[in-house]
Motif scaffolding. Structure first.
Motif, PDB file in Angstrom:
ATOM      1  N   PHE A  79       0.835  -1.198   0.000  1.00 43.49           N
ATOM      2  CA  PHE A  79       0.000   0.000   0.000  1.00 43.49           C
ATOM      3  C   PHE A  79       0.871   1.250   0.000  1.00 43.49           C
ATOM      4  O   PHE A  79       1.834   1.365   0.760  1.00 43.49           O
ATOM      5  CB  PHE A  79      -0.895   0.012   1.244  1.00 43.49           C
ATOM      6  CG  PHE A  79      -1.670   1.281   1.418  1.00 43.49           C
ATOM      7  CD1 PHE A  79      -2.797   1.530   0.659  1.00 43.49           C
ATOM      8  CD2 PHE A  79      -1.274   2.232   2.337  1.00 43.49           C
ATOM      9  CE1 PHE A  79      -3.517   2.702   0.811  1.00 43.49           C
ATOM     10  CE2 PHE A  79      -1.984   3.409   2.508  1.00 43.49           C
ATOM     11  CZ  PHE A  79      -3.106   3.639   1.732  1.00 43.49           C
ATOM     12  N   GLN A  80       0.509   2.188  -0.884  1.00 40.79           N
ATOM     13  CA  GLN A  80       1.151   3.499  -0.930  1.00 40.79           C
ATOM     14  C   GLN A  80       0.082   4.535  -1.224  1.00 40.79           C
ATOM     15  O   GLN A  80      -0.720   4.344  -2.136  1.00 40.79           O
ATOM     16  CB  GLN A  80       2.222   3.554  -2.026  1.00 40.79           C
ATOM     17  CG  GLN A  80       3.403   2.637  -1.780  1.00 40.79           C
ATOM     18  CD  GLN A  80       4.431   2.784  -2.885  1.00 40.79           C
ATOM     19  OE1 GLN A  80       4.939   3.877  -3.110  1.00 40.79           O
ATOM     20  NE2 GLN A  80       4.718   1.699  -3.566  1.00 40.79           N
ATOM     21  N   VAL A  81       0.075   5.596  -0.469  1.00 40.65           N
ATOM     22  CA  VAL A  81      -0.894   6.659  -0.692  1.00 40.65           C
ATOM     23  C   VAL A  81      -0.652   7.245  -2.075  1.00 40.65           C
ATOM     24  O   VAL A  81       0.480   7.570  -2.436  1.00 40.65           O
ATOM     25  CB  VAL A  81      -0.775   7.758   0.393  1.00 40.65           C
ATOM     26  CG1 VAL A  81      -1.697   8.925   0.079  1.00 40.65           C
ATOM     27  CG2 VAL A  81      -1.077   7.176   1.762  1.00 40.65           C
ATOM     28  N   GLY A  82      -1.705   7.344  -2.855  1.00 47.33           N
ATOM     29  CA  GLY A  82      -1.615   7.962  -4.176  1.00 47.33           C
ATOM     30  C   GLY A  82      -0.964   7.092  -5.244  1.00 47.33           C
ATOM     31  O   GLY A  82      -0.675   7.570  -6.322  1.00 47.33           O
ATOM     32  N   ALA A  83      -0.733   5.815  -4.949  1.00 48.53           N
ATOM     33  CA  ALA A  83      -0.112   4.924  -5.935  1.00 48.53           C
ATOM     34  C   ALA A  83      -0.936   3.647  -6.030  1.00 48.53           C
ATOM     35  O   ALA A  83      -1.782   3.364  -5.184  1.00 48.53           O
ATOM     36  CB  ALA A  83       1.324   4.598  -5.517  1.00 48.53           C
ATOM     37  N   LYS A  84      -0.664   2.864  -7.058  1.00 50.94           N
ATOM     38  CA  LYS A  84      -1.368   1.597  -7.222  1.00 50.94           C
ATOM     39  C   LYS A  84      -0.958   0.647  -6.095  1.00 50.94           C
ATOM     40  O   LYS A  84       0.212   0.469  -5.818  1.00 50.94           O
ATOM     41  CB  LYS A  84      -1.036   0.970  -8.575  1.00 50.94           C
ATOM     42  CG  LYS A  84      -1.776  -0.340  -8.797  1.00 50.94           C
ATOM     43  CD  LYS A  84      -1.579  -0.860 -10.180  1.00 50.94           C
ATOM     44  CE  LYS A  84      -2.209  -2.199 -10.447  1.00 50.94           C
ATOM     45  NZ  LYS A  84      -2.899  -2.901  -9.449  1.00 50.94           N
ATOM     46  N   SER A  85      -1.957   0.071  -5.461  1.00 49.89           N
ATOM     47  CA  SER A  85      -1.732  -0.897  -4.399  1.00 49.89           C
ATOM     48  C   SER A  85      -2.516  -2.163  -4.742  1.00 49.89           C
ATOM     49  O   SER A  85      -3.579  -2.091  -5.357  1.00 49.89           O
ATOM     50  CB  SER A  85      -2.211  -0.349  -3.055  1.00 49.89           C
ATOM     51  OG  SER A  85      -1.522   0.847  -2.740  1.00 49.89           O
ATOM     52  N   ASP A  86      -2.008  -3.314  -4.350  1.00 50.90           N
ATOM     53  CA  ASP A  86      -2.658  -4.587  -4.666  1.00 50.90           C
ATOM     54  C   ASP A  86      -3.728  -4.900  -3.634  1.00 50.90           C
ATOM     55  O   ASP A  86      -3.417  -5.237  -2.486  1.00 50.90           O
ATOM     56  CB  ASP A  86      -1.625  -5.721  -4.691  1.00 50.90           C
ATOM     57  CG  ASP A  86      -0.562  -5.525  -5.759  1.00 50.90           C
ATOM     58  OD1 ASP A  86      -0.896  -4.991  -6.832  1.00 50.90           O
ATOM     59  OD2 ASP A  86       0.592  -5.913  -5.514  1.00 50.90           O
ATOM     60  N   TYR A  87      -5.001  -4.813  -4.050  1.00 53.65           N
ATOM     61  CA  TYR A  87      -6.127  -5.153  -3.177  1.00 53.65           C
ATOM     62  C   TYR A  87      -6.127  -6.671  -2.971  1.00 53.65           C
ATOM     63  O   TYR A  87      -6.038  -7.441  -3.929  1.00 53.65           O
ATOM     64  CB  TYR A  87      -7.445  -4.697  -3.814  1.00 53.65           C
ATOM     65  CG  TYR A  87      -8.669  -5.274  -3.157  1.00 53.65           C
ATOM     66  CD1 TYR A  87      -9.163  -4.713  -1.993  1.00 53.65           C
ATOM     67  CD2 TYR A  87      -9.318  -6.379  -3.695  1.00 53.65           C
ATOM     68  CE1 TYR A  87     -10.290  -5.240  -1.381  1.00 53.65           C
ATOM     69  CE2 TYR A  87     -10.440  -6.909  -3.090  1.00 53.65           C
ATOM     70  CZ  TYR A  87     -10.925  -6.341  -1.930  1.00 53.65           C
ATOM     71  OH  TYR A  87     -12.023  -6.871  -1.324  1.00 53.65           O
ATOM     72  N   LEU A  88      -6.233  -7.127  -1.711  1.00 56.82           N
ATOM     73  CA  LEU A  88      -6.211  -8.550  -1.405  1.00 56.82           C
ATOM     74  C   LEU A  88      -7.533  -9.064  -0.850  1.00 56.82           C
ATOM     75  O   LEU A  88      -7.980 -10.147  -1.216  1.00 56.82           O
ATOM     76  CB  LEU A  88      -5.083  -8.866  -0.411  1.00 56.82           C
ATOM     77  CG  LEU A  88      -3.673  -8.490  -0.860  1.00 56.82           C
ATOM     78  CD1 LEU A  88      -2.677  -8.713   0.263  1.00 56.82           C
ATOM     79  CD2 LEU A  88      -3.277  -9.263  -2.118  1.00 56.82           C
TER      80      LEU A  88
END
Length: 169
Positions: A69-78
């Protein structure tokens, strides 16, 4: 002389309805302990448990788990879960609530990654994709863990602790 006893009642007092509060994270009760690197093989499950107190005012809480998770970036939803509403902001109002997400590590998890749980009122988001853009950032709490994941034949010591802490490029 005659006297009459009684009491005078004014207008009924007005009570405000309870308002939602941001969840209050009980950080010493979080499991696994965020300050320790989780060492796990693919196929193994880990329960991510976040105890909290909140005044939900009848709204469910939603917890989301993301990899890297990174604010404002692509994060992998699990994964995500809904937690029934509670009104236990104060210790005399009952036991804390908890958000619990069980996650099975997959081949895509191999390496050192962060795993972040975001917790907020369901009305603060729309869908899993909207969790990254809540209506009110102040109503969101988050916890981040680091995990060193190896394949089935790998040894948990394959990765050193100092290799964790940097997000993959």
């Amino acid at each position: 002389m005659l006297t009459q006893a009684g009491c005078l009642l004014g207008e009924a007092p007005e009570y405000q309805s309870r308002r939602q509060t941001p969840p209050v994270l009980l950080s010493t009760r979080v499991e696994p302990k965020p300050e320790r690197v989780i060492r796990v093989r693919t196929g193994e499950q880990v329960e991510f448990i976040v105890p909290y107190r909140s005044e939900d005012a009848g709204d469910t809480m939603t917890a989301f788990l993301y990899r890297n998770f990174q604010v404002g970036a692509k994060s992998d939803y699990l994964a995500s879960i809904n937690v029934p509403p509670s009104s236990n902001l104060y210790s005399d109002e009952g036991d804390p609530s908890q958000a619990l997400i069980t996650y099975s590590f997959a081949n895509s998890d191999i390496g050192c990654n962060s795993y972040t749980m975001l917790l907020t009122h369901s009305s603060n988001i729309g869908t899993a994709q909207d969790a990254l853009a809540p209506k009110d950032d102040d109503l969101v709490v988050l916890v981040t863990w680091w995990a060193a994941v190896v394949n089935q034949s790998g040894e948990p010591a394959d990765l050193l602790v100092d290799e964790c802490g940097e997000l993959p490029q």
